[in-house]
Design an enzyme around this catalytic site. Structure first.
Site, PDB file in Angstrom:
ATOM      1  N   CYS A  46      -7.943   9.760  -7.098  1.00  0.00           N
ATOM      2  CA  CYS A  46      -8.892   8.727  -7.511  1.00  0.00           C
ATOM      3  C   CYS A  46     -10.288   9.338  -7.553  1.00  0.00           C
ATOM      4  CB  CYS A  46      -8.861   7.560  -6.530  1.00  0.00           C
ATOM      5  SG  CYS A  46     -10.154   6.322  -6.828  1.00  0.00           S
ATOM      6  N   CYS A  62     -15.605   4.650  -2.237  1.00  0.00           N
ATOM      7  CA  CYS A  62     -15.140   3.284  -2.045  1.00  0.00           C
ATOM      8  C   CYS A  62     -14.562   3.148  -0.638  1.00  0.00           C
ATOM      9  CB  CYS A  62     -14.084   2.978  -3.097  1.00  0.00           C
ATOM     10  SG  CYS A  62     -12.999   1.612  -2.731  1.00  0.00           S
ATOM     11  N   CYS A  66      -9.235   2.860   0.022  1.00  0.00           N
ATOM     12  CA  CYS A  66      -8.073   3.717   0.286  1.00  0.00           C
ATOM     13  C   CYS A  66      -8.393   4.783   1.327  1.00  0.00           C
ATOM     14  CB  CYS A  66      -7.586   4.364  -1.005  1.00  0.00           C
ATOM     15  SG  CYS A  66      -6.906   3.193  -2.183  1.00  0.00           S
ATOM     16  N   CYS A  85      -9.000   1.141 -10.711  1.00  0.00           N
ATOM     17  CA  CYS A  85      -8.449   1.287  -9.365  1.00  0.00           C
ATOM     18  C   CYS A  85      -6.933   1.448  -9.455  1.00  0.00           C
ATOM     19  CB  CYS A  85      -8.798   0.069  -8.521  1.00  0.00           C
ATOM     20  SG  CYS A  85      -8.039   0.083  -6.885  1.00  0.00           S
ATOM     21  N   GLN A 109       0.547 -13.468  -1.101  1.00  0.00           N
ATOM     22  CA  GLN A 109       0.518 -12.044  -0.769  1.00  0.00           C
ATOM     23  C   GLN A 109       0.162 -11.206  -1.996  1.00  0.00           C
ATOM     24  OE1 GLN A 109       0.670 -10.666   2.091  1.00  0.00           O
ATOM     25  NE2 GLN A 109       1.979 -11.796   3.502  1.00  0.00           N
ATOM     26  N   CYS A 140      -0.323  -9.635   9.717  1.00  0.00           N
ATOM     27  CA  CYS A 140      -1.093  -8.661   8.930  1.00  0.00           C
ATOM     28  C   CYS A 140      -1.996  -7.820   9.820  1.00  0.00           C
ATOM     29  CB  CYS A 140      -1.921  -9.373   7.861  1.00  0.00           C
ATOM     30  SG  CYS A 140      -3.124 -10.541   8.520  1.00  0.00           S
TER      31      CYS A 140
END
Length: 440
Positions: free
Chosen positions: A72, A78, A81, A152, A276, A397
């Site tokens: 990327c 960013c 990730c 992205c 989700q 989560c």
């Protein structure tokens, strides 16, 4: 003494559950963003406290065997990730170890099963782009500075194309983006959500005021270029702070919801409703939850934090249960859930808008919980335990709050089975888990 902006050589010995490398400098713990164990790096200090230092990589002197070249162009800029620079196999090991460590620290002695990763790229069916100075993208890590992102790898390419078209329109017509410092400007976020194949997409513009200049021209431009867009909405958010969506939604054109399928069920999804973000991995997660629940004929099932009803309906629609009860705090989601139950042939399902501690739970044989990241309130766990359901299936989560809550459930007389982590958010630090608790 290490100071801010100093360059420091750090040998990384481990990776924490936020994706930062961990080493030591002058006896202090040193967190280096973008590093992993096995690296030796030159890092620029960003923050110094009495107990730890935070830095970012300036250069890698010795590369870890787990390190890969990020695919990327804005990796490291960013804040999304955090594992884009390590192999998928190492990400798997890191997430498994993180869940194991959290369970052990909470005093929960149970087995953590191998992480399941059904899909790794283009999995997001929802994206919320902040806008700033005529650009849309993602926030730079630990900041509110927008880093433009052309494509992205976690989301469908069509989302980036729609966003680019919106921003081109906004800039052409001089529609101002919101500025957090001054409080001026109109457009705050571009919010997109789509179904499995992006044949239906909702475009929501998060704005400060109940207006959008040249709205008819925008509708014409977007719908002509992107027939997949089935609805264009405004979400009015006049408040300061980090909450993205406002309380009021205005449909400018088309529908205010889209339709998706999950484990053979069809769901109507409105803009503010929880669904989700990784559909394919969710099917795996819910299938595992269903196996753990092992719902029998005549069971009464309660689904807490039910959203639009996905978990309860997916697990119960083909079972001869006595009843399904869903509890949710968002009114729009409750209305979606009621419609979804009917569209999937469930006439014995009821959904209530209210707190999770609801009287409708009182006779449940199986309770399913899927709380937000903060987990369950201790009082709710105690209430659930007093109701004495045969099983509690906990979808989480946040493994940290899951571990904490499992310890409380165990103190209330419930036995936890194996924890199954599922990688709903590959390349990020997040990990979903599911576990079944059984009454002793």
């Amino acid at each position: 003494m290490v100071k801010k902006n100093d360059l420091v050589k750090v040998t990384i010995t481990e990776t924490n559950n936020l994706g930062s490398g961990v080493g030591r400098t002058e006896g202090q713990v040193h967190f280096v963003v973008g590093a992993c164990e096995g690296d030796t790096v030159i890092a620029r200090v960003m923050k110094v406290t009495k107990s730890y230092i935070v830095s970012k990589i300036e250069s890698v002197e010795i590369a870890s065997p787990y390190r890969i070249i990020p695919d990327c162009p804005i990796s490291g800029k960013c804040g999304g990730c955090v594992y884009r620079h390590v192999s998928l196999a190492h990400e798997k090991a890191l997430k498994e170890q993180a869940v194991e460590n959290l369970m052990r620290q909470a005093g929960v002695n149970i087995r953590v099963l191998p992480l399941i990763t059904p899909v790794t790229e283009r999995y997001r069916n929802k994206v919320q782009y902040p806008t700033q100075n005529g650009k849309a993208g993602y926030y730079r890590q630990n900041s509110h500075t927008v880093v433009p992102c052309e494509d992205c790898l976690l989301q469908p390419q069509i989302f980036s194309k729609i966003t680019s078209a919106v921003m081109a329109f906004v800039n052409e017509h001089r529609i101002p983006c919101y500025d957090e410092e001054s409080g001026k400007g109109l457009l705050r976020h571009i919010y997109l959500r789509g179904n499995k194949d992006q044949s239906e997409i909702l475009l929501t513009l998060v704005v400060k005021e109940e207006k959008f200049p040249h709205r008819e021209k925008l509708i014409e431009a977007i719908t002509a270029a992107f027939p997949q867009v089935k609805g264009i909405l405004l979400s009015v958010n006049k408040k300061e702070g980090n909450v993205i969506l406002g309380d009021k939604f205005i449909t400018l054109w088309g529908k205010d919801s889209i339709t998706d399928t999950l484990l053979g069920c069809t769901f109507d999804i409105s803009a503010p409703s929880f669904y989700q973000v990784n559909r394919d991995a969710t099917e795996v997660l819910y299938s595992i939850a269903g196996d753990m629940a092992d719902i029998k004929e005549g069971d009464r099932v309660a689904d807490l934090f039910c959203g639009i009803g996905t978990i309860g309906i997916c697990l119960c629609h083909d079972k001869k249960i006595a009843s399904l009860v869903g509890i949710e705090i968002i009114p729009e989601a409750v209305e979606n859930a009621k419609k979804n139950a009917l569209r999937n042939g469930m006439k014995n399902a009821e959904f209530y808008c209210g707190d999770a501690n609801h009287p409708a739970l009182s006779d449940a044989d199986i309770i399913i919980v899927d709380p937000p990241r903060k987990g369950l309130e201790k009082e709710l766990i105690e209430t659930v335990a007093k109701l004495n359901p045969r099983k509690v299936v906990y979808i989480s989560c946040n493994p940290a709050t899951l571990a904490r809550d499992l310890a409380i459930f165990q103190s209330e007389g419930y036995t936890a089975g194996d924890v199954q982590p599922v990688n709903l958010f590959p390349r990020t630090a997040h990990c979903e888990c599911v576990v079944c608790l059984t009454a002793q």
